[in-house]
Design an enzyme around this catalytic site. Structure first.
Site, PDB file in Angstrom:
ATOM      1  N   GLU A 164       0.857  -1.261  -0.004  1.00 46.11           N
ATOM      2  CA  GLU A 164      -0.057  -0.004  -0.261  1.00 46.11           C
ATOM      3  C   GLU A 164       0.884   1.311  -0.018  1.00 46.11           C
ATOM      4  O   GLU A 164       1.943   1.100   0.664  1.00 46.11           O
ATOM      5  CB  GLU A 164      -0.930  -0.074   1.253  1.00 46.11           C
ATOM      6  CG  GLU A 164      -1.834  -1.116   1.401  1.00 46.11           C
ATOM      7  CD  GLU A 164      -2.670  -1.412   2.654  1.00 46.11           C
ATOM      8  OE1 GLU A 164      -3.813  -2.079   2.547  1.00 46.11           O
ATOM      9  OE2 GLU A 164      -2.111  -0.823   3.651  1.00 46.11           O
ATOM     10  N   ASP A 185      -4.755  -8.644   5.860  1.00 51.34           N
ATOM     11  CA  ASP A 185      -5.924  -9.495   5.447  1.00 51.34           C
ATOM     12  C   ASP A 185      -5.288 -11.061   5.134  1.00 51.34           C
ATOM     13  O   ASP A 185      -5.942 -11.728   5.326  1.00 51.34           O
ATOM     14  CB  ASP A 185      -6.173  -8.936   3.975  1.00 51.34           C
ATOM     15  CG  ASP A 185      -6.947  -7.534   4.162  1.00 51.34           C
ATOM     16  OD1 ASP A 185      -8.178  -7.681   4.429  1.00 51.34           O
ATOM     17  OD2 ASP A 185      -6.689  -6.571   3.588  1.00 51.34           O
TER      18      ASP A 185
END
Length: 647
Positions: A164, A185
């Site tokens: 990210e 995740d």
């Protein structure tokens, strides 16, 4: 499950979710910045995975300097930001293929990241990722991100991961680069992030020790409560380890696993005070918590109550959501009290320090993850496998500065290294036994039951979109995912050996159908309807299709006129899902139900598709956190009276 729309640095940044969202929002009032004047950053991606096969790269995100309505998009091979095309209202549609060519094993490629973008760099190994676009309520185009932990997601059998980033250009009030690896995740393909600034200084984050990925897998595999969070693909390759929140929603981890630790933490502050100092730069700001009933309430220095938290569930803690948002809050408040206290509590619950500490946050990592029968073993294993001990293993892992983030105000280039997958890189072949003059006196152990199977079928032009799946002896009750190459993925609940009608929608031609079960699978075969069987012989036996997966007889509805599609219909029911529910239910479809594909969507939970032959009973996935849930049942054909029977 509801689509996940791309948002800036979802889950994790050193600025925190709330602060970063505010940062991105502040751009909306700024004049559009000229892209020609904004410097792009080269990103060199090196492939050290040890896996043969192509690598595909996707640079996706939000152009924070673009005009409203064109803010989500992708970066092309030239390094230019391209907005997604407009889409009509309704169901998500397939996004254009925007894959960039990545490096083969042992090589590197250099791409460009433009200024004023906030999003993700995805990378997949062996297969491309499929994205979808959807019209948002604001009339703009939204991106549905991959969710391989969701039943039926097209990426469930693809090896992929992402980092990210936010890159603000020199004309921005806060220029610079924020980039992090993330395991919030899943852990699939670990990546080391290096940023070199204009003076030549280098900063790194996210690097795993040699064999780090495999050490996480081995740690979780050794614990029966966590072993099912390891996801293996049809070819035997370990694709990913799911973070506990997603593992819970997929039925792979007990939904009450962390409840005893949460209860102990709440009980600890019935007789003593918890002090929370959420701002390291302002240690004089403190809040004081005590538990009464199931509520942990906080007061400020003046004695006024400023925040209160109902004892959360395990799912709430894994996701740092729900009850951890504070009483009366559907989302985490962007304030200076409840939000910072919430972040601190969630980090402490995940790290196992809440209940034994007098002051939070505890910042000494030596105190994290104490030996316990209930702890976030996933996060503990991920941090232990990192070179510097820093990682984003849950949403607020940045509390105390333990996140895998690089912030550089004057970046010159990015280096992204896809690290070795270790023992899980390739399927382990079964060793060939060597000859021996002496027979082995001990019989070979019974092999572990398979949970995956792959079948090949030929779909003709008149294929109606369904088939009969027959599962042999050794099949255990569970949820079976049926993925058609180039087509649809659906999920059906099975009781054990027997036949069940399944969705088998896909393009004409030879198709690979991959079966993945949450429990053991016996022998598996697929039978196409006789009228849809192509001239070429099918590789599987073709028994008479069973109209429903139960033996319950039901009256046959009047067929729709030839050539006329059955009308769409829907029904919505409220159900009460108890804690520890098995994740399935029996769907009763009354007279007037036509053959078709029925989708069962649970509010805040699973979405499953099952083929039905008409009125009758069918077992369906019904996974969701405990509580009152709306269940919407839609069908490609008419639906009679609908009833949902929980176990």
């Amino acid at each position: 499950m509801a689509p996940t729309l791309l948002r800036p640095l979802a889950h994790a940044t050193a600025l925190g979710v709330v602060a970063l969202t505010a940062l991105a929002a502040s751009l909306l009032g700024q004049p559009a910045l000229a892209h020609a004047a904004a410097a792009s950053l080269p990103v060199t991606i090196t492939n050290d995975t040890g896996v043969n096969g192509p690598v595909y790269v996707y640079i996706l995100g939000e152009d924070t300097a673009a005009a409203p309505g064109t803010r989500l998009g992708h970066v092309d091979a030239s390094g230019a930001f391209q907005p997604w095309p407009a889409v009509a209202p309704g169901a998500p549609v397939e996004a254009p293929d925007v894959a960039l060519t990545g490096p083969s094993d042992g090589s590197a490629v250099t791409l460009q990241v433009p200024a004023n973008i906030s999003g993700r760099i995805y990378y997949s190994v062996g297969e491309k990722l499929r994205f979808q676009l959807v019209r948002t309520g604001h009339g703009t185009t939204g991106l549905v991100q991959p969710g391989p932990w969701n039943a039926g997601d097209s990426t469930a059998h693809v090896l992929f991961d992402w980092v990210e980033l936010t890159h603000n250009g020199t004309g921005h009030p806060t220029p610079g680069l924020w980039i992090n690896s993330t395991q919030v995740d899943q852990l699939a393909v670990p990546a080391r992030v290096d940023v070199v600034n204009r003076a030549g200084a280098r900063e790194s984050a996210g690097a795993m020790v040699p064999g780090g990925r495999q050490s996480v897998i081995d740690t979780l595999r050794a614990d029966p409560a966590w072993s099912r969070t390891i996801v293996t693909g049809p070819n035997g390759r370990i694709l990913r380890v799911l973070a506990p929140g997603h593992a819970t929603s997929a039925g792979l981890l007990s939904p009450t696993y962390l409840d005893p630790a949460i209860a102990r933490a709440w009980d600890a502050y019935r007789t003593r005070t918890l002090t929370v100092r959420p701002f390291p730069e302002r240690p004089e700001v403190a809040f004081f918590g005590r538990t009464e009933g199931d509520v942990l309430s906080f007061t400020d220095a003046a004695g006024a109550t400023v925040a209160a938290f109902q004892r959360p569930s395990s799912t709430d803690v894994w996701g740092c959501e729900g009850a951890t948002n504070g009483l009366g809050n559907a989302a985490l408040p962007n304030d200076q009290t409840t939000g910072p206290i919430s972040r601190t509590l969630c980090a402490a619950l995940n790290r196992g320090t809440l209940g034994t500490s007098a002051v939070e946050p505890v910042t000494d990592p030596a105190a994290f993850y104490p030996a316990s029968d209930t702890l976030n073993l996933y996060s503990a294993a991920v941090h232990a496998a990192m070179v510097d001990g820093r990682a984003y293993a849950f949403a607020f892992d940045d509390v105390g500065g333990h996140e895998s983030l690089v912030h550089e105000p004057r970046p010159a280039r990015i280096e992204l290294t896809l690290q070795s997958l270790g023992g899980g890189a390739e399927p382990t072949p079964t060793p060939t036994p060597t000859g021996s003059p002496e027979p082995t006196p001990t019989p070979a152990p019974t092999p572990a039951p398979d949970r995956d199977a792959a079948l090949e079928v030929v779909l003709g032009p008149d294929h109606p979109g369904w088939a009969t799946l027959t599962l042999g002896e050794g099949t255990e009750p569970g949820l079976v995912s049926v993925a058609v190459s180039g087509g649809r993925t659906s999920t059906v609940a099975v009781n054990g050996p027997g036949s069940v009608r399944v969705d088998l929608t896909g393009p004409t031609g030879t198709r690979l159908v991959t079966l993945t079960s949450s429990a053991a699978l016996g022998g598996a075969s697929l039978a196409l309807p006789a009228s849809a069987t192509p001239p070429a012989p099918s590789p599987t036996a073709t028994p008479t299709p069973t109209p429903t997966p139960t033996a319950t007889p039901a009256s046959t509805p009047s067929p729709a006129p030839t050539g006329t599609p059955a009308p769409e219909d829907a029904a919505t029911h409220a159900v009460e899902i108890a804690a520890g529910a098995p994740g399935w239910a029996t769907l009763e479809l009354g007279a007037g139900t036509a053959p078709g594909l029925v989708t069962v969507a649970v509010e805040g939970g699973s979405t499953a598709t099952v083929a039905v032959g008409g009125p009758g009973l069918v077992r369906t996935d019904l996974s969701a956190p405990a509580g009152s849930r709306l269940v919407r049942v839609t069908s490609t054909g008419a639906v009679g009276r609908v009833a949902i029977h929980l176990p």
